[in-house]
Design an enzyme around this catalytic site. Structure first.
Site, short mmCIF file in Angstrom:
data_model
loop_
_atom_site.label_atom_id
_atom_site.label_comp_id
_atom_site.label_asym_id
_atom_site.label_seq_id
_atom_site.Cartn_x
_atom_site.Cartn_y
_atom_site.Cartn_z
N ASP A 234 78.75 105.62 8.52
CA ASP A 234 80.04 105.48 7.84
C ASP A 234 80.95 104.50 8.57
O ASP A 234 80.77 104.20 9.75
CB ASP A 234 80.76 106.83 7.80
CG ASP A 234 80.19 107.77 6.76
OD1 ASP A 234 79.07 107.52 6.27
OD2 ASP A 234 80.86 108.77 6.44
N ASP A 235 81.98 104.05 7.84
CA ASP A 235 83.17 103.37 8.37
C ASP A 235 82.97 101.90 8.71
O ASP A 235 83.82 101.29 9.35
CB ASP A 235 83.72 104.10 9.61
CG ASP A 235 84.23 105.49 9.29
OD1 ASP A 235 84.35 105.81 8.09
OD2 ASP A 235 84.48 106.27 10.23
N HIS B 261 83.12 103.78 0.64
CA HIS B 261 83.76 104.79 1.49
C HIS B 261 85.29 104.72 1.35
O HIS B 261 86.01 104.97 2.31
CB HIS B 261 83.33 104.60 2.94
CG HIS B 261 83.51 105.80 3.82
ND1 HIS B 261 83.25 107.09 3.40
CD2 HIS B 261 83.92 105.92 5.11
CE1 HIS B 261 83.48 107.93 4.38
NE2 HIS B 261 83.91 107.25 5.43
N HIS C 147 77.96 107.19 12.45
CA HIS C 147 79.04 106.23 12.20
C HIS C 147 78.80 104.87 12.86
O HIS C 147 78.23 104.79 13.95
CB HIS C 147 80.38 106.78 12.71
CG HIS C 147 80.90 107.93 11.90
ND1 HIS C 147 80.41 109.21 12.04
CD2 HIS C 147 81.85 107.98 10.93
CE1 HIS C 147 81.04 110.01 11.19
NE2 HIS C 147 81.92 109.29 10.51
N HIS D 155 90.37 105.14 3.64
CA HIS D 155 89.89 106.32 4.38
C HIS D 155 90.93 107.44 4.41
O HIS D 155 91.29 107.96 5.47
CB HIS D 155 89.49 105.92 5.80
CG HIS D 155 88.44 106.81 6.41
ND1 HIS D 155 88.75 107.96 7.10
CD2 HIS D 155 87.09 106.71 6.43
CE1 HIS D 155 87.63 108.53 7.53
NE2 HIS D 155 86.60 107.79 7.13
#
Length: 333
Positions: free
Chosen positions: A121-122, A171, A279, A175
């Site tokens: 993620d991210d 995503h 991540h 956020h």
């Protein structure tokens, strides 16, 4: 020897960070998008583009759920929410099977026995060259959940993710805890993140992951009408929670990884696989990913991106982009 190797690896990635994390300009124009890392606002909602997108949503199919609020600590306030979990709110009860009509369950596992669904993620991250090089050298593909603001700021890094053959999902734009947003805010978070990915990378993802896992049937219904399926996870490595930004020591994160390795070795996933949360967030998370990769690969039969683990051969709206099925992926591994 291992500790020395890891020290050198950390130093190498830190050096790359200092060399790469320098702002640069690109030819991409993000006028008309939300501000970078800002929640979409009413000015955007009054634009002709957003009004048109909003008009395509059948709001009668979106459950009428009041947005949740954040506590003074920045976490979601669950005070007063019904213990029956009427909205299938993941943050409350880890619910992944919607209660509202017409919504598909969230993806949480790989159905193939012994499979580790590899996700990060991210991203994209400005310092991911060493990490992406490592994945490429190991002929390893993953599912990358990209934040729209990162794509807008780092288009070159985003393009590499696709060029290397990774599976790209949304995503959100900035956020946020999605269940705290209004309908317009939630729609904009999803729409503009995917629009940025399409603009920079030429693909329209059909999947997304809610930040913090925070999703309920209202948010699922909005994502569904954008033709995006929800992907959660079965195991959380807690790599995101390592100090100094988090509350866990490096050793505690290692203990979590080791526990998941043990599960692969002891037969926990002999009947079906898992989807794991990792991540591309910073030096710590990418270093952990590289450190634990050989041990995970030795403990699990297959390490696969989610598109392949779920046999999704067309993961984007564009028909000219195809992805290998599970059988095809493991045969080329």
């Amino acid at each position: 020897m291992v500790s020395i190797s890891l020290f050198i690896l950390g130093a190498l990635i830190s050096t790359v960070i200092s060399q790469e994390c320098v702002p640069y300009t690109s030819s991409y124009d993000f006028t008309g998008y939300p501000e970078i890392w800002e929640k979409p606002n009413s000015t955007l909602f009054n634009s002709a583009e957003f009004k048109q997108i909003n008009s395509t949503i059948d709001w009668s199919k979106v459950p009428k759920v009041t947005p949740h609020t954040l506590s003074s600590s920045g976490d979601i306030d669950q005070t007063g929410y019904s213990s029956s979990d009427p909205d299938c709110w993941w943050s409350y009860n880890l619910c992944t099977t919607p209660k509202a009509h017409g919504l598909q369950p969230d993806a949480t596992i790989c159905p193939e026995p012994g499979a580790w669904g590899l996700t990060y993620d991210d991203g994209p991250n400005c310092s991911h060259t060493v990490f992406y090089d490592f994945l490429k050298e190991n002929n390893q593909k993953a599912t990358l959940f990209y934040i729209g603001s990162n794509v807008a700021q780092l288009p070159n890094e985003a393009q590499r993710g696709l060029a290397d053959g990774h599976h790209i999902c949304v995503h959100t734009w900035s956020h946020q805890y999605m269940t705290t947003l209004t309908n317009d805010e939630a729609l904009a978070e999803l729409y503009y993140a995917r629009k940025a990915i399409k603009y920079v990378m030429g693909i329209t993802p059909l999947c997304w992951r809610p930040p913090f896992g925070d999703v309920d049937d209202r948010i699922r219904a909005i994502a569904t009408q954008l033709n995006m399926s929800t992907i959660i996870w079965d195991l959380d490595t807690n790599d995101w929670n390592e100090a100094p930004d988090g509350t866990e020591t490096s050793a505690q994160v290692d203990t979590t990884f080791q526990g998941f390795v043990n599960m692969g070795l002891n037969g926990t996933y002999n009947n079906s696989g898992t989807i794991v949360l990792e991540h591309e967030l910073d030096n710590n998370t990418m270093s952990k990913a590289i450190e634990w990769y050989p041990k995970i690969k030795a403990a699990y039969k297959y390490l696969v991106p989610i598109a392949s683990c779920l046999n999704i051969t067309q993961p984007y709206a564009e028909a000219n982009f195809t992805y290998p099925s599970f059988a095809e992926y493991i045969s080329n591994g």
